[in-house]
Design an enzyme around this catalytic site. Structure first.
Site, PDB file in Angstrom:
ATOM      1  N   VAL A 166       1.115  -1.209   0.071  1.00 54.47           N
ATOM      2  CA  VAL A 166       0.335   0.112  -0.133  1.00 54.47           C
ATOM      3  C   VAL A 166       1.182   1.093  -0.208  1.00 54.47           C
ATOM      4  CG1 VAL A 166      -1.295   1.239   1.548  1.00 54.47           C
ATOM      5  CG2 VAL A 166      -1.971  -1.146   1.093  1.00 54.47           C
ATOM      6  N   CYS A 167       0.702   2.334  -0.934  1.00 58.88           N
ATOM      7  CA  CYS A 167       0.852   3.475  -1.418  1.00 58.88           C
ATOM      8  C   CYS A 167       3.067   3.065  -0.901  1.00 58.88           C
ATOM      9  CB  CYS A 167       0.608   3.982   0.459  1.00 58.88           C
ATOM     10  SG  CYS A 167       1.219   5.742   0.019  1.00 58.88           S
ATOM     11  N   VAL A 168       3.436   3.821  -0.630  1.00 58.04           N
ATOM     12  CA  VAL A 168       5.355   3.808  -0.372  1.00 58.04           C
ATOM     13  C   VAL A 168       5.670   2.328   0.276  1.00 58.04           C
ATOM     14  CG1 VAL A 168       5.447   6.066  -0.204  1.00 58.04           C
ATOM     15  CG2 VAL A 168       5.766   4.899   2.050  1.00 58.04           C
ATOM     16  N   THR A 222       3.522   3.400  -7.069  1.00 57.78           N
ATOM     17  CA  THR A 222       2.953   3.611  -5.943  1.00 57.78           C
ATOM     18  C   THR A 222       2.959   4.783  -5.496  1.00 57.78           C
ATOM     19  OG1 THR A 222       4.772   3.472  -3.906  1.00 57.78           O
ATOM     20  CG2 THR A 222       5.033   4.499  -5.640  1.00 57.78           C
TER      21      THR A 222
END
Length: 327
Positions: free
Chosen positions: A114-116, A134
């Site tokens: 998730v995300c970074v 990302t």
């Protein structure tokens, strides 16, 4: 009879809170909507046992340490954390998380970031030779640090084999809904999305950005002002010639300046802006396609069909069924 779908989410100091709690809530609601048949069992695992402080200041408590995670995992979920530097956010690479991912990923049916959190997967070698996404703000750094990874900064999420990567931050919900849809079908995912008052489901290929945000600010103020003019006059004459005349430039010179400043041709930018407007109308109104085409500046239903297929790979009717927010 319920299926045991064990989901282990990595937690570590300063992890983004929503990256953890958002997917956990989606899985919990899937259990509720199926009367427990979904069988999701979420556990938080960290380098050490006990309390973990998140970036929001809210504290989480691990269920077990990385060393205590044994057996086969259904889903291994990796959230992210960032450190703030003068030139922008930088994904934190926790070596203990990376080492655990290298050991645990082979035992998981699927792995998702998730995300970074994608930076952690990449550091563990799990994205080598794969396409990933990302958060837009760290995508360039991910690509620079890991040349073997094809980084696409635009989509909400990307699936490549058993590895999923999601954009930030609220896109964690879209990614989790996609995992539920894969496991249990679209109807269950739709029921969960309705409980969360969310779209179901934003396609992985949908952009993280609106059209004005998808391009950096131009170095020329007049080009930025023109972009705002385009957004406010989508049903007007936005041909390259008309825009050039507004800028008091020759058509050829204007087209060259606009592309240099925005990275796209005037015609491509205008079409993207009109498609975005059409998408919003399809999501939020029951207007017939003729009215949507007219209001968005696309003119005809045929042009609306062609533009949506070209921009987002679907038809107006299909898009409306998936994303309409009105009853």
């Amino acid at each position: 009879m319920s299926t045991n779908r064990r989901v282990v989410i990595a937690v570590f100091p300063d992890v983004d809170l929503l990256d953890v709690t958002g997917p956990a809530e989606v899985f919990a609601l899937a259990n509720r909507e199926t009367g427990g048949r979904a069988g999701y069992r979420v556990q938080l695992a960290g380098p050490t046992a006990g309390v973990v402080a998140t970036s929001a200041g809210v504290r989480l408590v691990t269920d077990l340490t990385f060393a205590e995670v044994e057996g086969v995992l259904d889903t291994l979920l990796v959230p992210g954390a960032v450190d703030l530097h003068p030139d922008g956010p930088v994904a934190r690479i926790d070596p203990e998380v990376v080492a655990w991912l290298q050991a645990a990923a082979p035992t998981a049916r699927r792995v998702a970031s998730v995300c970074v959190g994608a930076h952690l997967l990449a550091a563990a070698g799990l994205l080598d030779g794969k396409t990933a996404t990302t958060h837009w703000s760290t995508a360039a750094r991910l690509a620079a640090d890991h040349p073997s990874v094809t980084v696409d900064p635009d989509p909400i999420f990307v699936r490549c084999g058993k590895v999923w990567t999601g954009a930030g931050i609220s896109a964690c919900m879209d990614l989790a809904l996609a995992l539920v849809a894969e496991d249990l079908g679209e109807e269950v995912a739709l029921a969960v999305a309705r409980q969360l008052v969310m779209y179901l489901k934003r396609q992985g290929g949908q952009s993280q950005f609106s059209v004005p945000l998808s391009r950096p600010a131009a170095s020329r103020r007049d080009i930025d002002e023109l972009r705002m003019y385009v957004a406010d006059h989508l049903d007007g004459d936005l041909s390259t010639g008309a825009l050039a005349e507004r800028m008091c430039l020759s058509e050829r010179h204007f087209a060259r300046v606009f592309r240099r400043e925005t990275g796209v041709t005037p015609a491509a930018y205008v079409e993207a802006a009109r498609v975005e407007a059409a998408r919003r109308l399809l999501e939020s109104t029951d207007e017939p396609l003729e009215a949507v085409a007219a209001a968005s500046g696309l003119g005809s239903v045929e042009t609306l069909h062609r533009a949506l297929r070209r921009q987002i790979g679907t038809t107006p009717a299909t898009y409306r069924r998936r994303f309409r927010t009105t009853p």
